[in-house]
Design a protein around this motif. Sequence first.
Motif, mmCIF file in Angstrom:
data_model
loop_
_atom_site.group_PDB
_atom_site.id
_atom_site.type_symbol
_atom_site.label_atom_id
_atom_site.label_comp_id
_atom_site.label_asym_id
_atom_site.label_seq_id
_atom_site.Cartn_x
_atom_site.Cartn_y
_atom_site.Cartn_z
ATOM 1 N N HIS A 388 0.817 -1.209 0.000
ATOM 2 C CA HIS A 388 0.000 0.000 0.000
ATOM 3 C C HIS A 388 0.851 1.259 0.000
ATOM 4 O O HIS A 388 0.529 2.240 -0.671
ATOM 5 C CB HIS A 388 -0.948 0.029 1.199
ATOM 6 N N VAL A 389 1.943 1.246 0.747
ATOM 7 C CA VAL A 389 2.853 2.403 0.735
ATOM 8 C C VAL A 389 3.371 2.648 -0.680
ATOM 9 O O VAL A 389 3.483 3.798 -1.130
ATOM 10 C CB VAL A 389 4.028 2.169 1.700
ATOM 11 N N GLY A 392 -0.394 2.651 -3.280
ATOM 12 C CA GLY A 392 -1.393 3.641 -2.917
ATOM 13 C C GLY A 392 -2.824 3.179 -3.064
ATOM 14 O O GLY A 392 -3.750 3.968 -2.904
ATOM 15 N N SER A 393 -3.043 1.892 -3.359
ATOM 16 C CA SER A 393 -4.398 1.366 -3.511
ATOM 17 C C SER A 393 -4.683 0.361 -2.410
ATOM 18 O O SER A 393 -3.991 -0.645 -2.285
ATOM 19 C CB SER A 393 -4.574 0.695 -4.875
ATOM 20 N N VAL A 394 -5.699 0.645 -1.610
ATOM 21 C CA VAL A 394 -6.073 -0.260 -0.531
ATOM 22 C C VAL A 394 -6.496 -1.612 -1.085
ATOM 23 O O VAL A 394 -6.066 -2.670 -0.611
ATOM 24 C CB VAL A 394 -7.218 0.366 0.302
ATOM 25 N N THR A 395 -7.344 -1.601 -2.124
ATOM 26 C CA THR A 395 -7.881 -2.851 -2.665
ATOM 27 C C THR A 395 -6.789 -3.713 -3.291
ATOM 28 O O THR A 395 -6.712 -4.924 -3.042
ATOM 29 C CB THR A 395 -8.979 -2.556 -3.702
ATOM 30 N N ILE A 396 -5.919 -3.105 -4.129
ATOM 31 C CA ILE A 396 -4.861 -3.872 -4.786
ATOM 32 C C ILE A 396 -3.923 -4.487 -3.768
ATOM 33 O O ILE A 396 -3.557 -5.666 -3.864
ATOM 34 C CB ILE A 396 -4.070 -2.970 -5.754
ATOM 35 N N SER A 397 -3.520 -3.717 -2.767
ATOM 36 C CA SER A 397 -2.574 -4.231 -1.779
ATOM 37 C C SER A 397 -3.196 -5.354 -0.955
ATOM 38 O O SER A 397 -2.529 -6.353 -0.648
ATOM 39 C CB SER A 397 -2.083 -3.108 -0.863
ATOM 40 N N ALA A 398 -4.466 -5.238 -0.615
ATOM 41 C CA ALA A 398 -5.122 -6.276 0.170
ATOM 42 C C ALA A 398 -5.252 -7.570 -0.626
ATOM 43 O O ALA A 398 -4.946 -8.662 -0.124
ATOM 44 C CB ALA A 398 -6.502 -5.805 0.622
ATOM 45 N N ILE A 399 -5.689 -7.460 -1.874
ATOM 46 C CA ILE A 399 -5.884 -8.652 -2.708
ATOM 47 C C ILE A 399 -4.550 -9.338 -2.985
ATOM 48 O O ILE A 399 -4.433 -10.571 -2.907
ATOM 49 C CB ILE A 399 -6.570 -8.277 -4.031
ATOM 50 N N LEU A 428 -4.509 -0.854 5.058
ATOM 51 C CA LEU A 428 -4.901 0.480 5.537
ATOM 52 C C LEU A 428 -3.695 1.320 5.950
ATOM 53 O O LEU A 428 -3.840 2.528 6.172
ATOM 54 C CB LEU A 428 -5.834 0.334 6.751
ATOM 55 N N PHE A 429 -2.543 0.698 6.056
ATOM 56 C CA PHE A 429 -1.386 1.406 6.607
ATOM 57 C C PHE A 429 -0.879 2.483 5.647
ATOM 58 O O PHE A 429 -0.667 2.233 4.464
ATOM 59 C CB PHE A 429 -0.254 0.422 6.913
ATOM 60 N N ALA A 430 -0.692 3.676 6.171
ATOM 61 C CA ALA A 430 -0.043 4.786 5.458
ATOM 62 C C ALA A 430 -0.775 5.205 4.182
ATOM 63 O O ALA A 430 -0.214 5.220 3.098
ATOM 64 C CB ALA A 430 1.413 4.441 5.139
ATOM 65 N N VAL A 431 -2.057 5.559 4.333
ATOM 66 C CA VAL A 431 -2.746 6.236 3.229
ATOM 67 C C VAL A 431 -2.079 7.601 3.073
ATOM 68 O O VAL A 431 -2.080 8.401 4.005
ATOM 69 C CB VAL A 431 -4.246 6.402 3.538
ATOM 70 N N HIS A 432 -1.504 7.863 1.911
ATOM 71 C CA HIS A 432 -0.728 9.095 1.784
ATOM 72 C C HIS A 432 -0.961 9.748 0.420
ATOM 73 O O HIS A 432 -2.031 9.584 -0.168
ATOM 74 C CB HIS A 432 0.752 8.832 2.043
ATOM 75 N N LYS A 454 -1.847 14.157 9.186
ATOM 76 C CA LYS A 454 -2.211 13.754 10.550
ATOM 77 C C LYS A 454 -3.550 13.021 10.565
ATOM 78 O O LYS A 454 -3.660 11.902 11.077
ATOM 79 C CB LYS A 454 -2.276 14.983 11.457
ATOM 80 N N THR A 455 -4.579 13.647 10.021
ATOM 81 C CA THR A 455 -5.920 13.080 10.126
ATOM 82 C C THR A 455 -6.097 11.823 9.283
ATOM 83 O O THR A 455 -6.705 10.851 9.721
ATOM 84 C CB THR A 455 -6.974 14.112 9.701
ATOM 85 N N CYS A 456 -5.539 11.833 8.072
ATOM 86 C CA CYS A 456 -5.738 10.711 7.154
ATOM 87 C C CYS A 456 -4.622 9.670 7.283
ATOM 88 O O CYS A 456 -4.873 8.513 7.612
ATOM 89 C CB CYS A 456 -5.827 11.227 5.716
ATOM 90 N N SER A 457 -3.383 10.103 7.053
ATOM 91 C CA SER A 457 -2.270 9.141 7.034
ATOM 92 C C SER A 457 -2.052 8.504 8.401
ATOM 93 O O SER A 457 -2.031 7.272 8.537
ATOM 94 C CB SER A 457 -0.988 9.828 6.562
ATOM 95 N N VAL A 458 -1.893 9.325 9.435
ATOM 96 C CA VAL A 458 -1.651 8.789 10.775
ATOM 97 C C VAL A 458 -2.905 8.129 11.330
ATOM 98 O O VAL A 458 -2.854 7.037 11.913
ATOM 99 C CB VAL A 458 -1.153 9.902 11.720
ATOM 100 N N GLY A 459 -4.053 8.773 11.145
ATOM 101 C CA GLY A 459 -5.297 8.229 11.685
ATOM 102 C C GLY A 459 -5.614 6.844 11.155
ATOM 103 O O GLY A 459 -5.903 5.917 11.919
ATOM 104 N N VAL A 460 -5.544 6.672 9.845
ATOM 105 C CA VAL A 460 -5.859 5.371 9.250
ATOM 106 C C VAL A 460 -4.761 4.356 9.570
ATOM 107 O O VAL A 460 -5.034 3.162 9.728
ATOM 108 C CB VAL A 460 -6.075 5.507 7.731
ATOM 109 N N SER A 461 -3.506 4.800 9.682
ATOM 110 C CA SER A 461 -2.424 3.885 10.055
ATOM 111 C C SER A 461 -2.623 3.349 11.475
ATOM 112 O O SER A 461 -2.362 2.168 11.747
ATOM 113 C CB SER A 461 -1.066 4.594 9.953
ATOM 114 N N ILE A 462 -3.073 4.206 12.371
ATOM 115 C CA ILE A 462 -3.377 3.744 13.726
ATOM 116 C C ILE A 462 -4.496 2.705 13.687
ATOM 117 O O ILE A 462 -4.444 1.682 14.377
ATOM 118 C CB ILE A 462 -3.761 4.935 14.626
#
Length: 478
Positions: A388-389, A392-399, A428-432, A454-462
Amino acid sequence: MSDTVVLINTGVAVLAVVLLIVRFRLNPVVALVLGSAYLGLSTGLGVEGTVKAITGGFGEIMAEVGLLIAFGVLTGAILQEIGAIERLVATLLRVFGPKRMPYALSVTIATALQSIYLDVLLVISAPLARNLAPRIGKLGLARMATALAIGLECGIVLMVPGVGTLALAGLLGVPLGKMLVFGLILVVPTVIIAVAIMSFLFRKGWWDPAKDEGRIDQAAIEDGEESAPQPRPGVTSAERPDDAGAPAAVAVDVAADPAVEERRHVRLIVLFAPLLGALLLIGVGAITEIAAFQNPVVDFLSEPVIALLLGMVGTSLVGRYTAGRKRIERAIGAGFRESGQILILTAVGGSLAATIKEAGLGDILGQYFTAQTAAPLLMVWVIAAVLHVAVGSVTISAITAAGILAPVAPVIGLDPVLIALAAGAGSLFAVHVTSNTFWLLQSLMGQTTRGTLKTCSVGVSIASVVAILLVLPLSLVV
């Protein structure tokens, strides 16, 4: 062929897919097919075996989830058209109040609204969240932006009928009812804990309005909306009789359209009843399967394809009554356009997974893992996070990550639902900055790039870390 050669070629194939997407800007569908072809040929499957694995994997996952994704997207398109989202947010505000609104919004988006295409849901809900922010307090914008980001991303890969969740379930052969139950068990505490952690950090001074909040850039919003599926014209910003407490000015498309019919007033629960009923039927199917209870009628209605079909038809009928036949037909047409690329990308991810399986990776990795250790789940989480890092695609990285570890499950006796949840958590890690969601959140919520990190990258990584920490103890009882 030696195990080492298979492992090396699998790594090269995955790395090649990443480079083709990131460095050479190749379409992900083409990159995944090329990676599958390389892996098949390099591991001795031969031309016929390689082509069979690619097409077989494509067809298998389409057979599993193709109709499910289509019905889910169509249902979401109709809900979008009839203005259900704006009314739902207003109701949440009235019921939970401003202080609990971030939690209520995040959980609702992550669970009940996952049939709606992500960019559409974001374009609709972000202006509502932004207008609610001042009512929460001085940290309102930070908390609402974080809640929105966490809810949107977690739902995609952890909750039925999120497109990533459906793809993972189909790829790993997880019954959709089981995926729904375990996804719900995981996503609700994940979202609540992650939002709570971020709220604590903000209260401790981690949010600086002067540096983290910016003006609403209308040009950026328009650009973001052009790149995302569009809300239909005629979505009103006026308060309705049941929308007490809703913001009067909502930055959603309000262009006048004389062809648009007035909506009839229908209770909010009626608008969502068909979709919620479909999810309930799927859940009942999972429970009856566990209880070994068999009834032909229940078995038929609780089949995911039938349940989501009934939900889509029911939503369509409610929509016709509410907004008129022409608008619902237009929404369905938009839903068909949106679902095309989702279906193809999901199915091609299945092609790579099938090729990895045929290459014998499962037997090789099975020598090093056991179902009683956390190693395979941590490994799939790390692979999904790294992918994902890079991509940048949640779906591709998960599959992709799930496809690499999918052959391990039957070898070591690990429940595939755990691999699905771990892959979803890792993705979900590191949406950037490589994600369209990142930039839409920045422009639509009025944040600076620093604030969005902060809100997106860190929040979703947490949320990603919280999810895998919850999956690991869950693996001890499944």
